[in-house]
Scaffold this motif. Structure first.
Motif, mmCIF file in Angstrom:
data_model
loop_
_atom_site.group_PDB
_atom_site.id
_atom_site.type_symbol
_atom_site.label_atom_id
_atom_site.label_comp_id
_atom_site.label_asym_id
_atom_site.label_seq_id
_atom_site.Cartn_x
_atom_site.Cartn_y
_atom_site.Cartn_z
ATOM 1 N N GLU A 63 0.814 -1.224 0.000
ATOM 2 C CA GLU A 63 0.000 0.000 0.000
ATOM 3 C C GLU A 63 0.845 1.272 0.000
ATOM 4 O O GLU A 63 0.443 2.292 -0.578
ATOM 5 C CB GLU A 63 -0.938 0.020 1.221
ATOM 6 C CG GLU A 63 -2.140 -0.894 1.100
ATOM 7 C CD GLU A 63 -1.827 -2.336 1.468
ATOM 8 O OE1 GLU A 63 -2.768 -3.149 1.492
ATOM 9 O OE2 GLU A 63 -0.639 -2.657 1.734
ATOM 10 N N PHE A 64 2.015 1.241 0.644
ATOM 11 C CA PHE A 64 2.833 2.453 0.719
ATOM 12 C C PHE A 64 3.329 2.894 -0.660
ATOM 13 O O PHE A 64 3.504 4.089 -0.907
ATOM 14 C CB PHE A 64 4.023 2.236 1.652
ATOM 15 C CG PHE A 64 3.635 1.995 3.081
ATOM 16 C CD1 PHE A 64 2.778 2.866 3.733
ATOM 17 C CD2 PHE A 64 4.126 0.897 3.780
ATOM 18 C CE1 PHE A 64 2.406 2.645 5.055
ATOM 19 C CE2 PHE A 64 3.767 0.676 5.094
ATOM 20 C CZ PHE A 64 2.903 1.544 5.738
ATOM 21 N N ALA A 65 3.552 1.947 -1.539
ATOM 22 C CA ALA A 65 4.032 2.278 -2.881
ATOM 23 C C ALA A 65 2.904 2.391 -3.892
ATOM 24 O O ALA A 65 2.986 3.177 -4.843
ATOM 25 C CB ALA A 65 5.031 1.220 -3.358
ATOM 26 N N ASP A 66 1.841 1.625 -3.682
ATOM 27 C CA ASP A 66 0.786 1.527 -4.702
ATOM 28 C C ASP A 66 -0.291 2.590 -4.590
ATOM 29 O O ASP A 66 -1.059 2.803 -5.534
ATOM 30 C CB ASP A 66 0.120 0.151 -4.630
ATOM 31 C CG ASP A 66 1.070 -0.974 -5.027
ATOM 32 O OD1 ASP A 66 2.119 -0.664 -5.628
ATOM 33 O OD2 ASP A 66 0.773 -2.145 -4.728
ATOM 34 N N TYR A 67 -0.358 3.271 -3.433
ATOM 35 C CA TYR A 67 -1.414 4.258 -3.231
ATOM 36 C C TYR A 67 -0.816 5.546 -2.661
ATOM 37 O O TYR A 67 0.259 5.539 -2.055
ATOM 38 C CB TYR A 67 -2.490 3.706 -2.293
ATOM 39 C CG TYR A 67 -3.182 2.491 -2.856
ATOM 40 C CD1 TYR A 67 -4.282 2.619 -3.691
ATOM 41 C CD2 TYR A 67 -2.701 1.211 -2.578
ATOM 42 C CE1 TYR A 67 -4.903 1.490 -4.234
ATOM 43 C CE2 TYR A 67 -3.310 0.078 -3.120
ATOM 44 C CZ TYR A 67 -4.407 0.236 -3.941
ATOM 45 O OH TYR A 67 -5.014 -0.869 -4.491
ATOM 46 N N LEU A 68 -1.549 6.635 -2.843
ATOM 47 C CA LEU A 68 -1.039 7.946 -2.453
ATOM 48 C C LEU A 68 -1.347 8.307 -1.007
ATOM 49 O O LEU A 68 -2.493 8.181 -0.561
ATOM 50 C CB LEU A 68 -1.625 9.034 -3.366
ATOM 51 C CG LEU A 68 -1.153 9.052 -4.820
ATOM 52 C CD1 LEU A 68 -1.834 10.191 -5.563
ATOM 53 C CD2 LEU A 68 0.358 9.194 -4.905
ATOM 54 N N VAL A 183 -1.616 4.515 -7.644
ATOM 55 C CA VAL A 183 -0.540 4.945 -8.540
ATOM 56 C C VAL A 183 -0.482 3.978 -9.713
ATOM 57 O O VAL A 183 -0.252 2.780 -9.540
ATOM 58 C CB VAL A 183 0.817 4.959 -7.806
ATOM 59 C CG1 VAL A 183 1.938 5.352 -8.772
ATOM 60 C CG2 VAL A 183 0.779 5.907 -6.615
ATOM 61 N N LEU A 184 -0.705 4.474 -10.922
ATOM 62 C CA LEU A 184 -0.752 3.612 -12.104
ATOM 63 C C LEU A 184 0.612 3.470 -12.782
ATOM 64 O O LEU A 184 0.909 2.432 -13.374
ATOM 65 C CB LEU A 184 -1.764 4.165 -13.115
ATOM 66 C CG LEU A 184 -3.212 4.224 -12.621
ATOM 67 C CD1 LEU A 184 -4.115 4.806 -13.692
ATOM 68 C CD2 LEU A 184 -3.704 2.833 -12.203
#
Length: 320
Positions: A63-68, A183-184
């Motif tokens: 989640e820390f990398a994939d979402y803002l 984050v896409l």
């Protein structure tokens, strides 16, 4: 002794300088407890311990990398609940200020942004800020809740101070909002080999007087001779001479380096708002009446295309 939460800014375990400055400030008001999140979080422990962290709380999850932002707010709130600190410190980056604001709302506390100094007070930590484009200096404290404070880079020295740095895993429960913005894709920033603008000890900037994108090579050469970052005024950026990411000013980035060299910059309030807290300011401008000269420690009235190359040559000669 009371504990102070310090949010760690790192890249895959490499701790950025502003975090080490925060640890210096945190030791003035309590015992620093660092919170490191994401990939490489556990690898930050040794450096953080060397600079005063008595404890390092780590958490890693996709989640820390994939979402803002929100997953990091969830984690910092979990750390806050576990530690019950007297203050929460973050660096004044765009992301960290958003994290700070969201955390302050959640815990019902006041927030102070862009502090340039921090000291202990009888009723809680007291932060120094520059106000109205650094025309005034104010001292503020939060009157409700635990203060959440963001600090400008280069506001404090990096001071080594060994501490235990005990590593503990932080248990984080992500909120429903954590996965709201995904984050896409990511595009790595092109490396120039120069320091990050907001973290640099020396910044060399060019303005309207540079008179063209091709002439920024003169500014870059001086910056490279000093190991400095390159900045630009809004006029230069709006003209397309230099990237917006390098803009210094009210609508760009705020910098507080040890040395700021302004070349061909008139000194409009928009620019001054982003660099007035620099420790030493030097200006080169052919207009002796330019407002920038009211601000500087040292001023050179002259053509930057004559002055700057001579300065660069002299620096390189002395280095050689």
């Amino acid at each position: 002794m009371a504990e102070v939460l310090v949010y760690v800014d790192h890249l895959d375990g490499a701790v950025r300088k502003p975090t080490l400055e925060l640890l210096t400030l945190a030791r003035r008001i309590g015992e620093p407890v660092a919170v490191a999140l994401g990939n490489g979080a556990a690898d930050t422990a040794d450096v953080l311990a060397e600079h005063g962290a008595v404890k390092v709380l780590t958490a890693d999850a996709p989640e820390f990398a994939d979402y803002l932002v929100v997953p990091k707010v969830d984690a910092l709130q979990a750390a806050f609940d576990a530690v019950s600190p007297v203050a929460v410190l973050l660096s004044s980056s765009a992301e960290a200020k958003e994290i700070a604001a969201r955390l302050a709302v959640r815990i019902g506390s006041g927030i102070i942004t862009d502090a340039v100094d921090l000291e202990a007070g009888d009723q809680g930590p007291v932060a120094t800020q520059s106000a109205f484009a650094a025309s005034y200096t104010t001292k503020s404290r939060v009157s409700k809740g635990v203060p959440v404070i963001t600090v400008k880079p280069n506001s404090a020295p990096v001071e080594a101070s060994s501490a235990a740095g005990a590593v503990e895993t932080l248990a984080v429960t992500f909120s429903a909002q954590a996965t709201g913005t995904k984050v896409l894709s990511r595009t790595p920033r092109e490396s120039t080999g120069r320091p990050e603008l907001t973290e640099a000890a020396i910044v060399v900037s060019g303005g309207r007087g540079v008179n063209g994108a091709e002439n920024f090579a003169v500014i870059e050469a001086l910056a490279d001779s000093l190991g400095a970052a390159v900045g630009a005024s809004r006029a230069a950026v709006d003209a397309g001479w230099y990237p917006h990411t390098n803009q210094v000013g009210q609508t760009g980035k705020s910098v507080s380096p040890q040395l700021y060299i302004a070349n061909g910059i008139s000194g409009a309030i928009q620019h001054r708002a982003g660099m007035q807290t620099s420790k030493t300011i030097v200006a080169v401008n052919k207009d002796a009446e330019a407002p920038i000269f009211d601000l500087v420690d040292y001023g050179v009235v002259g053509d930057l295309f004559a002055v700057v190359p001579q300065l660069t040559e002299e620096i390189n000669t002395r280095k050689g």
